[in-house]
Write a protein that holds these residues in place. Structure first.
Motif, PDB file in Angstrom:
ATOM      1  N   SER A  32       1.088  -1.801  -0.123  1.00 46.79           N
ATOM      2  CA  SER A  32      -0.188   0.213   0.316  1.00 46.79           C
ATOM      3  C   SER A  32       0.765   1.592   0.103  1.00 46.79           C
ATOM      4  N   ARG A  33       0.069   1.730   0.395  1.00 43.74           N
ATOM      5  CA  ARG A  33       1.032   3.737   0.094  1.00 43.74           C
ATOM      6  C   ARG A  33       0.767   4.217   1.699  1.00 43.74           C
ATOM      7  N   GLU A  34       1.713   4.720   2.605  1.00 42.85           N
ATOM      8  CA  GLU A  34       1.275   5.600   3.557  1.00 42.85           C
ATOM      9  C   GLU A  34       1.784   6.861   4.124  1.00 42.85           C
ATOM     10  N   ILE A  35       2.219   6.841   4.946  1.00 43.58           N
ATOM     11  CA  ILE A  35       2.013   8.643   4.880  1.00 43.58           C
ATOM     12  C   ILE A  35       2.358   8.900   6.656  1.00 43.58           C
ATOM     13  N   LEU A  36       4.181   9.263   7.034  1.00 41.25           N
ATOM     14  CA  LEU A  36       4.743   9.526   8.264  1.00 41.25           C
ATOM     15  C   LEU A  36       4.817  10.670   8.059  1.00 41.25           C
ATOM     16  N   SER A  37       3.898  10.789   9.779  1.00 36.40           N
ATOM     17  CA  SER A  37       4.672  12.822  10.290  1.00 36.40           C
ATOM     18  C   SER A  37       4.876  12.590  11.469  1.00 36.40           C
ATOM     19  N   LYS A  38       4.760  13.655  11.764  1.00 41.95           N
ATOM     20  CA  LYS A  38       5.586  13.732  13.257  1.00 41.95           C
ATOM     21  C   LYS A  38       5.105  14.287  13.750  1.00 41.95           C
ATOM     22  N   GLU A  39       3.758  14.156  15.627  1.00 40.76           N
ATOM     23  CA  GLU A  39       3.478  15.082  16.554  1.00 40.76           C
ATOM     24  C   GLU A  39       3.648  15.660  17.503  1.00 40.76           C
ATOM     25  N   LEU A  40       3.323  16.844  17.941  1.00 39.61           N
ATOM     26  CA  LEU A  40       4.342  16.875  18.787  1.00 39.61           C
ATOM     27  C   LEU A  40       2.317  16.769  19.900  1.00 39.61           C
ATOM     28  N   VAL A  41       2.867  15.899  20.906  1.00 39.81           N
ATOM     29  CA  VAL A  41       1.482  15.599  22.135  1.00 39.81           C
ATOM     30  C   VAL A  41       2.161  15.869  23.301  1.00 39.81           C
ATOM     31  N   PRO A  42       1.023  16.495  23.989  1.00 41.37           N
ATOM     32  CA  PRO A  42       0.971  17.160  25.821  1.00 41.37           C
ATOM     33  C   PRO A  42       1.719  15.615  26.352  1.00 41.37           C
ATOM     34  N   VAL A  43       2.456  15.479  27.354  1.00 42.80           N
ATOM     35  CA  VAL A  43       2.168  14.665  28.085  1.00 42.80           C
ATOM     36  C   VAL A  43       2.504  14.299  29.615  1.00 42.80           C
ATOM     37  N   GLY A  44       1.453  13.872  30.046  1.00 43.09           N
ATOM     38  CA  GLY A  44       1.153  13.944  31.476  1.00 43.09           C
ATOM     39  C   GLY A  44       0.414  14.871  32.381  1.00 43.09           C
ATOM     40  N   GLN A  45      -0.012  15.426  33.044  1.00 43.38           N
ATOM     41  CA  GLN A  45      -0.887  16.050  33.551  1.00 43.38           C
ATOM     42  C   GLN A  45       0.211  17.565  32.871  1.00 43.38           C
ATOM     43  N   PHE A  46       0.476  18.230  32.291  1.00 44.41           N
ATOM     44  CA  PHE A  46       1.232  19.120  32.514  1.00 44.41           C
ATOM     45  C   PHE A  46       1.084  19.221  30.466  1.00 44.41           C
ATOM     46  N   ASP A  47       0.137  20.894  30.147  1.00 47.43           N
ATOM     47  CA  ASP A  47       0.292  20.620  28.689  1.00 47.43           C
ATOM     48  C   ASP A  47       2.053  21.378  28.235  1.00 47.43           C
ATOM     49  N   ALA A  48       2.247  22.254  29.354  1.00 46.28           N
ATOM     50  CA  ALA A  48       3.486  22.526  28.676  1.00 46.28           C
ATOM     51  C   ALA A  48       4.761  21.454  28.550  1.00 46.28           C
ATOM     52  N   VAL A  53       6.103  11.881  18.274  1.00 51.81           N
ATOM     53  CA  VAL A  53       4.880  10.866  18.172  1.00 51.81           C
ATOM     54  C   VAL A  53       5.138  10.494  16.537  1.00 51.81           C
ATOM     55  N   THR A  54       6.011  10.039  16.257  1.00 52.77           N
ATOM     56  CA  THR A  54       5.382   9.298  14.775  1.00 52.77           C
ATOM     57  C   THR A  54       4.837   8.882  14.688  1.00 52.77           C
ATOM     58  N   VAL A  55       3.384   9.429  13.713  1.00 53.34           N
ATOM     59  CA  VAL A  55       2.153   8.693  13.035  1.00 53.34           C
ATOM     60  C   VAL A  55       2.586   8.049  11.570  1.00 53.34           C
ATOM     61  N   VAL A  56       1.553   6.751  11.749  1.00 47.73           N
ATOM     62  CA  VAL A  56       1.402   6.128  10.928  1.00 47.73           C
ATOM     63  C   VAL A  56       0.031   5.800   9.374  1.00 47.73           C
ATOM     64  N   SER A  57      -0.340   6.859   8.532  1.00 49.35           N
ATOM     65  CA  SER A  57      -1.583   6.793   8.255  1.00 49.35           C
ATOM     66  C   SER A  57      -1.552   5.786   7.204  1.00 49.35           C
ATOM     67  N   LEU A  58      -2.815   4.923   7.290  1.00 51.55           N
ATOM     68  CA  LEU A  58      -2.604   4.207   5.877  1.00 51.55           C
ATOM     69  C   LEU A  58      -4.082   4.795   5.779  1.00 51.55           C
ATOM     70  N   PRO A  59      -4.148   3.615   4.859  1.00 50.81           N
ATOM     71  CA  PRO A  59      -5.320   3.993   3.590  1.00 50.81           C
ATOM     72  C   PRO A  59      -6.698   3.050   4.379  1.00 50.81           C
ATOM     73  N   ALA A  60      -7.649   3.749   4.279  1.00 46.63           N
ATOM     74  CA  ALA A  60      -9.102   3.365   4.596  1.00 46.63           C
ATOM     75  C   ALA A  60      -9.519   2.268   4.413  1.00 46.63           C
ATOM     76  N   GLY A  61      -9.391   1.277   2.952  1.00 42.09           N
ATOM     77  CA  GLY A  61      -9.465   0.500   2.463  1.00 42.09           C
ATOM     78  C   GLY A  61      -8.950  -0.772   2.863  1.00 42.09           C
ATOM     79  N   LEU A  62      -7.647  -0.342   3.755  1.00 44.08           N
ATOM     80  CA  LEU A  62      -6.904  -1.153   4.573  1.00 44.08           C
ATOM     81  C   LEU A  62      -7.106  -2.444   5.381  1.00 44.08           C
ATOM     82  N   VAL A  63      -7.331  -3.539   4.917  1.00 44.09           N
ATOM     83  CA  VAL A  63      -7.451  -4.787   6.005  1.00 44.09           C
ATOM     84  C   VAL A  63      -5.950  -5.347   6.693  1.00 44.09           C
TER      85      VAL A  63
END
Length: 71
Positions: A32-48, A53-63
């Protein structure tokens, strides 16, 4: 100049994806084809405090079949 080329490469791969093959024990399950992206997410109880996090996005039709066995 190197940073600009790296950014351009990331944008092109994010727009069109990149080829990916999924294997399980040397047997190809899917291609298939995939898209890799990096996102910043808050960790723990503090948003600072943020974590990358590396996110792998796959097509919805891929089972993907996942077999869980309990003994």
């Amino acid at each position: 100049m190197q940073n600009e080329l790296s950014d351009l490469n990331r944008h092109v791969l994010a727009a069109f994806g990149q080829p990916m093959m999924i294997f399980r024990e040397e047997t190809q399950l899917a291609e298939s084809r995939e898209i890799l992206s990096k996102e910043l997410v808050p960790v723990g109880q503090f948003d600072a405090v943020l974590q990358t996090v590396t996110v792998v996005s796959l097509p919805a039709g891929l089972v993907l079949w996942i077999f869980l066995f309990t003994i």
